[in-house]
Each structure stands twice: as C-alpha cells, then as structure tokens.
Design an enzyme around this catalytic site. Structure first.
Site, PDB file in Angstrom:
ATOM      1  NE  ARG B  13      -2.734   8.430  -3.807  1.00 62.28           N
ATOM      2  CZ  ARG B  13      -3.529   8.965  -3.594  1.00 62.28           C
ATOM      3  NH1 ARG B  13      -3.460  10.566  -3.193  1.00 62.28           N
ATOM      4  NH2 ARG B  13      -4.825   8.765  -3.638  1.00 62.28           N
ATOM      5  CB  SER B  40      -2.262  14.772  -3.380  1.00 61.31           C
ATOM      6  OG  SER B  40      -3.717  15.120  -3.572  1.00 61.31           O
ATOM      7  CD  GLU B  61       3.337  23.829  -8.911  1.00 56.17           C
ATOM      8  OE1 GLU B  61       3.649  25.202  -9.748  1.00 56.17           O
ATOM      9  OE2 GLU B  61       2.348  23.590  -8.813  1.00 56.17           O
ATOM     10  CG  PHE B  86       1.734  20.439 -11.426  1.00 52.98           C
ATOM     11  CD1 PHE B  86       1.276  20.886 -12.486  1.00 52.98           C
ATOM     12  CD2 PHE B  86       0.521  19.763 -10.602  1.00 52.98           C
ATOM     13  CE1 PHE B  86      -0.193  20.731 -13.048  1.00 52.98           C
ATOM     14  CE2 PHE B  86      -0.408  19.977 -10.859  1.00 52.98           C
ATOM     15  CZ  PHE B  86      -1.090  20.296 -11.887  1.00 52.98           C
ATOM     16  CG  HIS B 112      -1.673  12.131  -8.221  1.00 53.58           C
ATOM     17  ND1 HIS B 112      -1.346  11.754  -7.194  1.00 53.58           N
ATOM     18  CD2 HIS B 112      -3.211  12.329  -8.273  1.00 53.58           C
ATOM     19  CE1 HIS B 112      -1.955  11.842  -6.115  1.00 53.58           C
ATOM     20  NE2 HIS B 112      -3.174  11.987  -6.936  1.00 53.58           N
ATOM     21  CG  ASP B 120      -8.140  15.273 -11.379  1.00 52.00           C
ATOM     22  OD1 ASP B 120      -9.169  15.291 -11.274  1.00 52.00           O
ATOM     23  OD2 ASP B 120      -7.324  15.463 -10.897  1.00 52.00           O
ATOM     24  NE  ARG B 170      -6.612   9.867  -7.423  1.00 54.10           N
ATOM     25  CZ  ARG B 170      -7.936   9.812  -7.786  1.00 54.10           C
ATOM     26  NH1 ARG B 170      -8.044   9.841  -8.985  1.00 54.10           N
ATOM     27  NH2 ARG B 170      -8.922  10.324  -7.116  1.00 54.10           N
TER      28      ARG B 170
END
Lengths: 281, 321
Positions: B13, B40, B61, B86, B112, B120, B170
C-alpha cells in the site's frame, strides 16, 4: 426564448414519438416519459448551453445533462433526436437488436448525448456531482443538470450524494426530482412514503425550488431561476410535480403505465390525443 | 537458478501511495478520492500536496464510485481508495453500471486485500474481489507483489485508458522487484527458469513462490517461476510457453480458489494446452481473526503448501505421462 406555440408543438410531437417507440417494440416505459416531456423539452430548447453538432463526451464549456432514472429513455431519446443529436429516424430502432437506443441509456455504442449508463437507480446524482467537480477543476463555468425519479430517493446512494454535494459546496449543479408519486408497485405513498421531501433536501443543505413540471412556462421560469442560484455555495434541487402519463388520458392517474406498451387500439387513441405537429419519424 | 534478495520489507500500500504522489506531480489530470481511509491507503502525501485534487468522500463508497465516474467527464483520471472489500463487493453495481459498462477511466485502488489484513477478521478480509472484478467486461485486474511493483503499477495504470482494479495489501513483505523494472500491463515476469514444474503466483504469494523454488531446488526439482501481476488480461503466451516446458502448473494467490488467478490460468491451459494444475488458494471459505502469518499457514497460503502442491502436481504429471 422559444415561442410557447413552438414548444407546445414540440412536446406534442415528442409524446407521439414516445408512444410510437414503445408500441413499436411492445416494451418500455411510457408513463414517466410522458410526465417529463415538458421538462426535457424546455431544458434542451431554452436552458442548456449546448452544441449538439459538436457533442463530445467531455463537454467542456457546455452544460451537461444526466438522466438518472434511465427507464424514461423514450422521452430523452426523442428530445435528443429532435435537437439534432442523432437522426430522428433512429428512434424507430428503440430497444431493438443492434440499436444504439438501448432499453436504458448506454454509452457503449457512442450515442451522442449520453455520457453514462443509467437504469440501476440512485447513481446519476453521484455521477453528475463528479462531472460538476471536474468542471470546477477545469475552471469551466458551465452547469450540470440531472433528473431523478421520486421512487429513486428510496436508494441510499442518493442521500450519500446529497450530503456530499452540500458539504463540498458543489454549487454548479441543478438536480431535479420528478415527483409523480408513482412507482412500479403502486403509489409511492403506499410502497414507501418519502415523507417531507422538501425538508429533507433542505436539511441536507440544498436550495430547494418547486416546479409544476407539466406547465411549460412554469418549467422555464423555474429553470431560469435555478440558474441564478448557482455559484452561491450551495447545490440546487427542483422538486418537480408531474402527472405520470401526461397528455394521454388513459395513462394518467395510475402507476399502471409505468412499464407497459399500448396495443393497437390504445396507440390510436393516444395518437389522436396528440396529433402530428412537426412530423413523425 | 536466479537468487532473489531484498534489503527491506515494505507494504504494497505504501508503494501505491508513493506511485500516486509521483503521478500527482507529473499529471494534473490525476485526482484521488478516498472514503475515510486516507492513512490506511497511504494517500496522505497526495492529499497534503494536492488538496484541490483530493476528494474526501466520507464513509460513502457508492457515492465515491459514482463521483469518480463523473470526474472522468472533463478528462480527469480518478484514483479511488478504500479497502478491497469496500472497493468491490460493497459497490459492485456502481462499478458495473457507472464505470465498467460506461467505459469510464477510473482506477479502483484497493488495499487490505486478502487474509493478511489479519486481526480485523473476515468482515474485512475479502477473498472474492479478483473474481468479481475479472468478470466485468473491459476491467483490467492487477495484483502486484511488492512495494516497487505496486508503485510501478500505480504509475502505469494512469496511462491506460479504461477502468482498472489495482489490488494490494496491508503487511510489510520483501521488496525485491528492481526499481527500474518496467511495468507492462498484461505482461508476466519470468522470475526463474525451470523444467520440472511451473509455479505461477500473484501478489503476496510471489515471494513465497520464490522461497518454495529455493526449497525445491535443494530437493533437485527445477521450478519455472512466473509472477503474474495482471490477472486480466492474462499473459496466456507466457503460461502456455512454460506449461509446454514443464508439463504441470501450480498457481498461488491470496484469494478464494474460485474466481481468482488459478481459474484464470486453468482457463488458458484447458483452452490451449491442458496439463495438471494444483491451486494454492483459500478453499472456498471466509477468513478469521489472527496474525497475517498464522492465517497464511492455517489457510494453506505459505511456502510449505506451495512445495506440497508441487509434489502433488508432479505426481499427477507422471500418472498421465
């Protein structure tokens, strides 16, 4: 500004186009199309700063229009053709195989006038806001218009977009909601009441105008007024009251004609109520 | 056999963030949109340097995808940023109608992705995104393997006219791709020459494929290793060339076995040059909470599983020989 009689003749001809297109393929959405005839005719004839001959996807320096409730494509196609975006004869290909006039508007075959596909509801306002912000980045002071249905306000994305446009001061957009009070399953008030629509949009930070959508002069006056409200830091919304099926008596006062085609007898009746003015396609 | 080394581990990322910043400096048409995950997605540097071209949409989104589609009208090149979950499943219809079907020049950038999101849990660990995006006509799907490749991919997709799905992750992973390596959409990178088995990997699994290749070499097995960063359009010629040489294929990806790289490769092989294939992928399940390393082991996405798959596919090759 166009003479009233000319606008009236044009709307009558467009109603004929709508009914004939839907009849020709025995499918499509005549009700909402007929209800928005005056609005789209006045918008394209007297309000939009556009150049159909030199249409481009980017539309830099021109006002843009987006149709979010894509199912009323018959009226939009007719208005586009009658303003020179493509040959009027092409209206006869509506919904047929290999046509650029898809059941719901599409960009795939580069039909002039259409900048995004629509039909799956709730997306057009977001797209229009993006186009409006693109204009701001380009220092292009032309405007972006978008039309939505009232049932469409049941889609959550509409409210995401409403919140965003006000927060980001997207003040070069004029959105219109067609308040015909009908949707596929029945009256909007029976399916899922929208509540106090005006207060909702105002609470979201929009300047709200009200308009009689089937009254040509009122449409023109309201759209001109809306233009004066742009550039003031807030987006503008017009709540447009219309009669679904307007101009064809047996299609009015009901949701029944949302998405069905007339038979031979009904076609003749509808055409008798809207005699030829400019000439059929 | 070529030996691969790296001087540091970095997250893919951050490669995206670095690429986006560089793009912003050289092309004013580039705009960025983010749905409340700027940190993020490592989009903060772009947002800070180009506040007029950065659009914070909040946690919305669907609206972000629509706005991105609209911004292409007038010539902007929008990059959207949010988690892979998302970026795809949540907004599939918006992407389908307003971006893919409408042929809009939007770059959907998704962080991610996969199990390595870690703690998560499954709500955020999407393993279906490659499949969803691959199915959309005209959509380019890219899953780079390290920081340098992600940065190069980010810059490369701006020059491609059309919708792109760029998927990255990530955690920090070995950064071994040379900084001067040209990123060509749809062109596989041949990492190692081999004759016994083909290993085709994408994303975080590429380094594990390299590790597996070293282990296999110690056991006398020569692996042809290919990094497929572009899953669509896929480099069919590279796959067939290698399959003809080795006669068996292992695919490795951080994705469900359904819909991902493995199926894309299987389609190429079954259409042109059928050979046995084994799939290192998640076996049609959701993920769960855990450290990235624990999850990659539990769900069979580690070096051991690639080695195991190679042994299995080579036995199948012999049966058919």
């Amino acid at each position: 500004m166009t003479e009233l009689s000319i606008l009236k003749d044009l709307t009558t001809q467009i109603r004929r186009d709508i009914v004939r297109m839907v009849f020709g393929v025995q499918s499509g959405h005549p009700g909402g199309s007929l209800g928005c005839t005056e609005f789209l005719t006045v918008l394209y004839k007297d309000i939009l700063r556009h150049d159909p001959e030199n249409w481009s996807m980017d539309g830099v320096g021109q006002d843009l229009f987006f149709l979010s409730n894509g199912h009323i494509s018959p009226v939009w196609y007719s208005v586009l053709a009658r303003h020179g975006y493509f040959p009027v004869q092409e209206l006869g290909t509506f919904r047929k195989l290999n046509s650029r006039l898809q059941g719901h508007p599409a960009t795939h075959d580069h039909l002039p006038g259409v900048r995004v596909a629509s039909g799956s509801l709730g997306q057009g306002l977001s797209v229009a806001i993006g186009a409006a912000q693109s204009k701001k980045l380009n220092n292009d002071d032309s405007l972006v218009y978008v039309l939505m249905g009232d049932g469409e306000m049941q889609e959550g994305q509409v409210w995401e977009a409403a919140m965003y446009a006000a927060a980001k001061k997207v003040d070069n957009i004029i959105a219109t909601v067609d308040l015909n009070g009908q949707q596929i399953d029945g009256a909007t008030n029976d399916v899922l009441p929208l509540g106090d629509v005006k207060s909702k949009w105002e609470a979201f930070g929009w300047q709200v105008l009200e308009m009689e959508g089937n009254d040509i002069e009122n449409v023109r006056a309201t759209l001109l007024k809306a233009r004066t409200l742009t550039g003031l830091g807030q987006p503008t919304l017009i709540l447009m009251k219309t009669m679904m099926g307007n101009g064809v008596d047996f299609m009015m006062h009901s949701h029944k004609w949302h998405g069905i085609a007339p038979n031979d007898e009904q076609l003749q009746k509808a055409l008798d109520q809207n005699p030829v003015t400019i000439g059929d396609y | 056999m070529k030996k691969y080394t790296y001087s540091e581990k970095k997250d893919t990322r951050s490669g995206f963030g670095a690429g986006l910043l560089e793009l912003g400096r050289k092309d004013t048409r580039v705009v960025a949109l983010c749905a409340d995950l700027t940190g993020s997605l490592k989009m903060d540097a772009f947002a800070k340097e180009f506040p007029d071209r950065f659009f914070q949409t909040g946690i919305a989104e669907a609206n972000m995808m629509g706005i991105a589609a609209g911004m292409t009208i007038g010539g902007k090149i929008p990059f959207t940023g949010t988690f892979a979950n998302f970026s795809t499943g949540r907004v599939y219809d918006q992407i389908r109608q307003s971006i893919a079907y409408s042929e809009k020049n939007v770059k959907i950038c998704a962080s991610h992705a996969g199990l390595t999101l870690g703690e998560d849990g499954a709500t955020h660990q999407i393993l279906e995104d490659i499949g969803m995006m691959r199915m959309l006509p005209g959509m380019v799907v890219i899953n780079p393997c390290d920081f340098n490749q992600t940065k190069a991919a980010t810059i490369a997709i701006a020059a491609h006219d059309g919708p792109v799905y760029l998927r990255f992750g990530r955690p920090v992973v070995p950064n071994f791709t040379p900084t001067d390596q040209v990123f060509e959409i749809g062109k596989a990178i041949h990492l190692n020459e081999g004759t016994d088995v083909t290993i085709i990997a994408t994303g975080h699994l590429v380094w594990k494929a390299i590790e597996a290749g070293e282990r296999l070499a110690e056991a006398g097995i020569s692996a042809d290793i290919i990094n497929i960063h572009t899953i669509k359009p896929i480099d069919a010629a590279a796959i067939i060339r290698s399959a003809k040489k080795t006669g068996c294929v292992v695919t490795a990806e951080e994705h469900n076995k359904i819909g991902g790289l493995g199926e894309a490769v299987a389609h190429v092989l079954s259409s042109s040059y059928p050979v046995p294939q084994e799939f290192v992928a998640v076996q049609d399940s959701f993920g769960e909470s855990g450290t990235p390393e624990q999850l990659m082991v539990k769900y069979g996405l580690d070096t051991d599983h690639i080695v195991g798959a190679v042994e299995k596919v080579m036995q199948r090759k012999n049966v058919h020989a």
